[in-house]
Design an enzyme around this catalytic site. Structure first.
Site, PDB file in Angstrom:
ATOM      1  N   GLY A 293       0.851  -1.212   0.114  1.00  0.00           N
ATOM      2  CA  GLY A 293      -0.088  -0.004   0.100  1.00  0.00           C
ATOM      3  C   GLY A 293       0.821   1.132   0.122  1.00  0.00           C
ATOM      4  N   GLY A 294       0.264   2.370   0.340  1.00  0.00           N
ATOM      5  CA  GLY A 294       0.890   3.711   0.186  1.00  0.00           C
ATOM      6  C   GLY A 294       0.164   4.777  -0.412  1.00  0.00           C
ATOM      7  N   ALA A 295      -1.274   4.829  -0.511  1.00  0.00           N
ATOM      8  CA  ALA A 295      -2.186   5.750  -0.772  1.00  0.00           C
ATOM      9  C   ALA A 295      -1.953   5.974  -2.160  1.00  0.00           C
ATOM     10  CB  ALA A 295      -2.183   6.999   0.043  1.00  0.00           C
TER      11      ALA A 295
ATOM     12  N   GLN B   7      -2.425  -5.037   0.097  1.00  0.00           N
ATOM     13  CA  GLN B   7      -2.759  -4.367   1.618  1.00  0.00           C
ATOM     14  C   GLN B   7      -2.945  -2.821   1.191  1.00  0.00           C
ATOM     15  OE1 GLN B   7      -0.573  -1.825   3.299  1.00  0.00           O
ATOM     16  NE2 GLN B   7      -2.170  -1.932   5.049  1.00  0.00           N
ATOM     17  N   SER B   8      -3.872  -2.339   1.818  1.00  0.00           N
ATOM     18  CA  SER B   8      -4.570  -0.937   1.663  1.00  0.00           C
ATOM     19  C   SER B   8      -4.727  -0.617   0.155  1.00  0.00           C
ATOM     20  CB  SER B   8      -3.487  -0.080   2.331  1.00  0.00           C
ATOM     21  OG  SER B   8      -3.922   1.337   2.131  1.00  0.00           O
ATOM     22  N   ALA B   9      -4.094   0.371  -0.410  1.00  0.00           N
ATOM     23  CA  ALA B   9      -4.027   0.722  -1.921  1.00  0.00           C
ATOM     24  C   ALA B   9      -3.574  -0.528  -2.586  1.00  0.00           C
ATOM     25  CB  ALA B   9      -3.318   1.942  -2.024  1.00  0.00           C
TER      26      ALA B   9
ATOM     27  N   ASP C 234     -10.462   0.903  11.472  1.00  0.00           N
ATOM     28  CA  ASP C 234      -9.676   1.453  10.667  1.00  0.00           C
ATOM     29  C   ASP C 234     -10.314   2.958  10.158  1.00  0.00           C
ATOM     30  OD1 ASP C 234      -8.461   2.111   8.055  1.00  0.00           O
ATOM     31  OD2 ASP C 234      -8.396  -0.114   7.534  1.00  0.00           O
TER      32      ASP C 234
ATOM     33  N   HIS D  69      -5.962   0.361  10.681  1.00  0.00           N
ATOM     34  CA  HIS D  69      -5.584   0.044   9.498  1.00  0.00           C
ATOM     35  C   HIS D  69      -4.141  -0.530   9.384  1.00  0.00           C
ATOM     36  CE1 HIS D  69      -5.839   1.015   5.304  1.00  0.00           C
ATOM     37  NE2 HIS D  69      -4.542   1.285   5.068  1.00  0.00           N
TER      38      HIS D  69
END
Length: 514
Positions: A256-258, A327-329, A430, A462
């Site tokens: 991830g990392g936006a 994960q995430s983004a 989250d 998160h």
């Protein structure tokens, strides 16, 4: 007993079906005190004058601009044409021919002039040169006699130097990405407070980060920077188990990392802990915004998955047990890649380098899958609408890059039957992406006949599932549930080391900006 995401998908890994500058024409550089001797060569001198570096304007006196022709009687055809304004300097300075490095160490006290005559060299120069050559020869002889015993030590020093250089490059990249994110988000009160919270959060987890960083840069089990494509940042890191007793299950992980600061090294903790469980992890890097938009990210992730499917056997992986996780983004990008690949396979004449049938399961950790419901939420969190829409290529592309919406399209609903089992993990606390994102996506997939499950962790943020919980270490009794052989190995295996004290993990949970 509490079940972590690693517990869940490690169990599934054990079951193949978990749901039943090269210069081509170098130009010689000639100093004003050099002389060139040699055989005839077919060289064409350029029409322009070649001036010395220190240029004195030509004088009106013809004698100072006299053309000098240096000519060898041994070979009349070998000549060099020069324009010189340093007549006096040349006469005052002693001239010595240039000696190549391959010249003999035996020094003769005579030198050969341009006309073949022999002249005695100055005694002082001869002695100095002789001593210098003997000293060099002695050093070389000493090095030759000790090279065998010190070759391994030299290789180790080079390896350490390379690792340090790589670590410096990685640190520079992380810093640059962080500054880039700051430039896009702006510096307001909201972001100042969150960066302060991020600083405290990072400080509390620093003992774990240092240990994981050391493992990432210096462990022989990590193969960094493997090229999987021809685009910028098309690299991946491989985390390999220590033993090589047969093909291993493999997970292709998208960090991830936006969509702005994603990087393959973010998966080093996951890679380390899964490698200790006999699982190969491939952390895929991809272009971030503004270097690329969402279509570039999905394309890179798809190409990275293709590399893993087609080449992982070369690294001891089992191509029949490949899993994908994000994960995430990265969870959003991975889901887009899986759905997009299924739609391509549904169409006729589509050329593909991998198939969703090669993927045993997809694991999404704290991801968002319906962008229409997340635009306003991200805006309130500081990822402003204009930036987010720029990443997603405009409002008209939100449907295309929303897997939950895309798979319900009338023309592609049948592609759902090609999807692998999909398991989604999410914490109920989250703040970055609401847990309803995973819950709703799983329900949509089940309504289309896809084997899907959402697993929610009460009170987890998160990053709890991805960072804090794995840093606690310990032993999980149900990590290989249903696999008797793996359970037998777990019984004698040492528990995972704790990386961070418990009180620091609890404080990190409270100050987490995620």
């Amino acid at each position: 007993m509490f079940r972590t995401p690693i517990s869940r998908f490690s169990t599934l890994f054990r079951n193949p079906n978990p749901h039943n500058l090269l210069i081509t024409n170098p130009i010689p550089i000639i100093t004003k005190k050099a002389r060139i001797f040699g055989a005839k060569q077919s060289l064409k001198m350029p029409s322009q004058q070649i001036l010395p570096i220190t240029y004195h304007p030509p004088s009106s006196n013809p004698s100072t601009t006299e053309k000098l022709l240096l000519k060898s009687e041994e070979d009349p055809s070998a000549r060099l044409l020069l324009f010189s304004h340093f007549e006096d300097e040349e006469k005052a300075a002693p001239l010595r021919p240039l000696l190549p490095k391959s010249a003999s160490y035996t020094f003769n006290t005579t030198t050969t002039t341009t006309n073949g005559a022999t002249a005695a060299a100055p005694n002082g120069s001869a002695n100095n040169n002789q001593k210098r050559r003997r000293r060099t020869a002695s050093d070389n002889s000493l090095y030759s006699s000790s090279s065998g015993s010190s070759s391994e030590e030299g290789a180790d020093r080079q390896s350490i130097a390379g690792d340090v250089e790589h670590a410096a490059a990685e640190t520079y990249l992380v810093t640059r990405l962080s500054l880039k994110l700051l430039s896009y988000l702006g510096v307001g009160y909201r972001w100042i407070t969150r960066f302060m919270a991020l600083g405290c959060y990072s400080f509390l987890l620093m003992p774990g980060f240092i240990q994981v960083g050391y493992y990432y840069f210096f462990s022989k089990q990590v193969r960094r920077g493997i090229v999987y494509g021809d685009q910028p940042r098309n690299r991946l890191d491989l985390y390999l188990p220590k033993n090589s007793d047969g093909p291993k299950p493999v997970i292709a992980f998208i960090t991830g990392g936006a969509w702005i600061i994603g990087y393959k090294a973010w998966g080093s903790l996951l890679g380390q802990q899964l490698a200790e469980r006999d699982i190969i992890v491939a952390c895929i890097d991809y272009r971030n915004f503004p270097q690329g938009t969402i279509s570039s990210m999905v394309q890179d992730a798809s190409q990275g998955i293709s590399f893993v499917c087609n080449h992982i056997a070369e690294y001891g992986g089992d191509p029949n047990r490949v899993y994908v996780m994000g994960q995430s983004a990265g969870a959003h990008i991975g889901a887009c890649a899986i759905v997009d690949q299924a739609i391509k396979e549904l169409g006729e004449g589509e050329s593909t380098s991998w198939s969703v049938s090669q993927i045993n399961a997809y694991f999404g950790l704290s991801g968002g899958y319906n962008l229409f419901t997340l635009v306003d939420h991200f805006h309130s969190r500081g990822l402003y609408r204009s930036i987010f829409l720029g990443i997603m290529e405009g409002e008209q592309s939100l449907q295309r890059f929303s897997p939950e919406v895309m798979i319900q399209g009338a023309n592609v609903r049948s592609a759902a039957s090609l999807l692998p089992p999909i398991i989604l993990f999410h914490g109920t606390a989250d703040y970055s992406i609401p847990s309803d994102a995973s819950k709703n996506f799983a329900e949509t997939l089940r309504s289309l006949g896809v084997k899907s499950e959402s697993i929610l962790y009460e009170g987890k943020t998160h990053t709890d599932l991805f960072l804090q919980d794995p840093m606690r270490g310990g032993r999980d009794a149900i990590i290989h549930e249903g696999d008797s052989d793996a359970l037998a190995k777990d019984a004698v295996a040492p528990p995972r080391r704790r990386l961070v004290p418990e009180f620091m993990l609890k404080l990190a949970h409270k100050v987490s900006p995620f």
